[in-house]
Design an enzyme around this catalytic site. Structure first.
Site, PDB file in Angstrom:
ATOM      1  N   LEU A  98       1.169   3.239   4.484  1.00  0.00           N
ATOM      2  CA  LEU A  98       0.516   1.514   4.129  1.00  0.00           C
ATOM      3  C   LEU A  98       0.577   1.974   2.631  1.00  0.00           C
ATOM      4  O   LEU A  98       0.177   2.645   1.774  1.00  0.00           O
ATOM      5  CB  LEU A  98      -0.804   1.469   4.456  1.00  0.00           C
ATOM      6  N   TYR A 151      -3.729  -7.801   9.010  1.00  0.00           N
ATOM      7  CA  TYR A 151      -5.191  -8.112   8.354  1.00  0.00           C
ATOM      8  C   TYR A 151      -5.215  -7.462   7.088  1.00  0.00           C
ATOM      9  O   TYR A 151      -4.464  -6.798   6.540  1.00  0.00           O
ATOM     10  CB  TYR A 151      -6.273  -7.212   9.276  1.00  0.00           C
ATOM     11  N   LYS A 173       0.768  -3.820   7.412  1.00  0.00           N
ATOM     12  CA  LYS A 173      -0.958  -3.654   7.963  1.00  0.00           C
ATOM     13  C   LYS A 173      -1.282  -4.493   9.104  1.00  0.00           C
ATOM     14  O   LYS A 173      -1.786  -5.414   9.138  1.00  0.00           O
ATOM     15  CB  LYS A 173      -1.547  -4.237   6.550  1.00  0.00           C
ATOM     16  N   ARG A 204       0.216  -8.327  -0.475  1.00  0.00           N
ATOM     17  CA  ARG A 204       0.458  -7.496   0.778  1.00  0.00           C
ATOM     18  C   ARG A 204       0.685  -8.328   1.984  1.00  0.00           C
ATOM     19  O   ARG A 204       1.517  -8.035   2.838  1.00  0.00           O
ATOM     20  CB  ARG A 204      -0.255  -6.189   0.925  1.00  0.00           C
ATOM     21  N   GLU A 208      -1.042  10.317   5.371  1.00  0.00           N
ATOM     22  CA  GLU A 208      -2.279   9.497   4.681  1.00  0.00           C
ATOM     23  C   GLU A 208      -3.212   9.951   5.486  1.00  0.00           C
ATOM     24  O   GLU A 208      -3.256  10.270   6.609  1.00  0.00           O
ATOM     25  CB  GLU A 208      -1.936   8.101   4.695  1.00  0.00           C
ATOM     26  N   ARG A 236       1.402 -15.474  28.652  1.00  0.00           N
ATOM     27  CA  ARG A 236       1.787 -14.377  28.392  1.00  0.00           C
ATOM     28  C   ARG A 236       3.069 -13.895  28.366  1.00  0.00           C
ATOM     29  O   ARG A 236       3.795 -13.681  29.354  1.00  0.00           O
ATOM     30  CB  ARG A 236       0.832 -13.220  28.872  1.00  0.00           C
TER      31      ARG A 236
HETATM   32  N1  PLP Z   1      -3.712   3.694   4.434  1.00  0.00           N
HETATM   33  C1  PLP Z   1      -4.157   3.148   5.627  1.00  0.00           C
HETATM   34  C2  PLP Z   1      -3.542   3.634   6.949  1.00  0.00           C
HETATM   35  C3  PLP Z   1      -5.114   1.913   5.696  1.00  0.00           C
HETATM   36  O1  PLP Z   1      -5.783   1.747   6.787  1.00  0.00           O
HETATM   37  C4  PLP Z   1      -5.606   1.837   4.257  1.00  0.00           C
HETATM   38  C5  PLP Z   1      -6.826   0.769   4.263  1.00  0.00           C
HETATM   39  O2  PLP Z   1      -7.137   0.209   5.356  1.00  0.00           O
HETATM   40  C6  PLP Z   1      -5.301   2.309   3.196  1.00  0.00           C
HETATM   41  C7  PLP Z   1      -4.309   3.353   3.231  1.00  0.00           C
HETATM   42  C8  PLP Z   1      -5.865   2.001   1.868  1.00  0.00           C
HETATM   43  O3  PLP Z   1      -5.114   0.778   1.532  1.00  0.00           O
HETATM   44  P1  PLP Z   1      -5.936  -0.351   0.404  1.00  0.00           P
HETATM   45  O4  PLP Z   1      -6.072   0.554  -0.814  1.00  0.00           O
HETATM   46  O5  PLP Z   1      -4.868  -1.271   0.196  1.00  0.00           O
HETATM   47  O6  PLP Z   1      -7.439  -0.341   1.390  1.00  0.00           O
END
Ligand code: PLP
Length: 285
Positions: free
Chosen positions: A205, A32, A149, A51, A181, A100
């Site tokens: 991420l 997503y 993501k 991304r 994070e 499935r």
């Molecule tokens: N880290 C995680 C785990 C996230 O889910 C997100 C955003 O959803 C981010 C960092 C920040 O990413 P972005 O700046 O691209 O929204």
């Protein structure tokens, strides 16, 4: 009623349908993106599209539509739903195979593409940005490819619930003694004027907001270090903050009950938020 986009069509949300055999539903086999909207304009769209392409590539999935069409769909949803401030959510899954089966289906199975908007008036001028947020630390129990993501968001949801139960707003995740994070954002500290945030890798991420904020920080002659840091180091820092597409730059004023700096939003986070919002509004499309 909101209009959403499903596989080539704009439909009222109550009429939108996805198969029970969709692999997003059965296996969390999907990715997503979240793009913010300010003044009716998309912020950092090119970064999010890039991304998305990378996430899909890592999972051997193809882009369901070309990037210019993706932009058109985003814009059309923003227009139809009259979004001034808010977000556009996009999900691509590997689609619905006949049965499935863990193995990926063949090329004949079309990916599922869904987009929807969320209106958030006051997103840029949020009370949380003025007051700062409180975070707790929790173990990072996610899978190993956090650079993709994916829609596997159960542990981040659990983390937000743990934070809520502890009277905090969010959680920072810790692995091998270091902060990775936040549950849905990248984490930063500021010490003696230096901004510190975890280096890129499969552990986090690669935030699109992170990339923009670090670029603006360097352009403003601020010092940036991309490295791991501990919760203890964060608690002893002058400032802390998070970044994401939906929060921009948000000050963190408390970690595990310890006030950070003066226990109020600090000057670096405030300045970066201002620069980010100003530059993003200018560059929005
Ligand atoms: N880290 C995680 C785990 C996230 O889910 C997100 C955003 O959803 C981010 C960092 C920040 O990413 P972005 O700046 O691209 O929204």
């Amino acid at each position: 009623m909101r209009t959403v986009y499903v596989n080539g069509q704009f439909v009222p949300e109550g009429e939108a349908k996805v198969s029970v055999f969709d692999r997003g539903f059965l296996f969390a086999d999907g990715v997503y993106e979240v793009t913010s909207v300010l003044g009716g304009k998309l912020i950092d769209f090119a970064g999010h599209a890039a991304r998305l392409r990378r996430s899909l590539g890592e999972l051997e999935m193809r882009m369901p539509v070309e990037e210019d069409e993706l932009l058109d769909i985003h814009r059309e949803l923003v227009r139809i739903n009259e979004i001034d401030e808010g977000m556009v959510y996009l999900q691509v899954t590997r689609g619905a195979a006949a049965d499935r089966d863990f193995a990926y289906p063949g090329e004949e199975v079309e990916p599922t593409l869904v987009l929807f908007t969320q209106s958030k008036p006051g997103l840029a001028d949020s009370p949380a940005a003025r007051a700062g947020i409180k975070v707790i630390s929790i173990p990072d129990a996610r899978w190993g490819r956090r650079d993709i993501k994916t829609v596997q968001l159960l542990y981040p949801s659990m983390g937000k619930m743990m934070a809520k139960a502890a009277g905090a707003d969010d959680a920072w995740m810790v692995e091998d003694g270091a902060v990775t994070e936040g549950t849905s954002n990248n984490a930063y500290i500021v010490k003696d004027g230096t901004i510190v945030t975890r280096q890129l890798g499969t552990e986090i991420l690669h935030g699109i907001t992170r990339a923009a904020v670090l670029r603006f920080a360097r352009e403003a002659q601020m010092k940036v270090e991309e490295r791991a840091f501990t919760i203890e180091e964060a608690q002893a820092a002058d400032e802390a903050f998070i970044t994401s597409a939906s929060t921009f730059v948000l000050p963190v004023v408390e970690i595990d009950g310890t006030a950070i700096g003066a226990g109020a939003p600090g000057p670096v986070a405030k300045r970066l938020r201002e620069i980010y919002l100003e530059e993003s509004r200018k560059a929005g499309i």
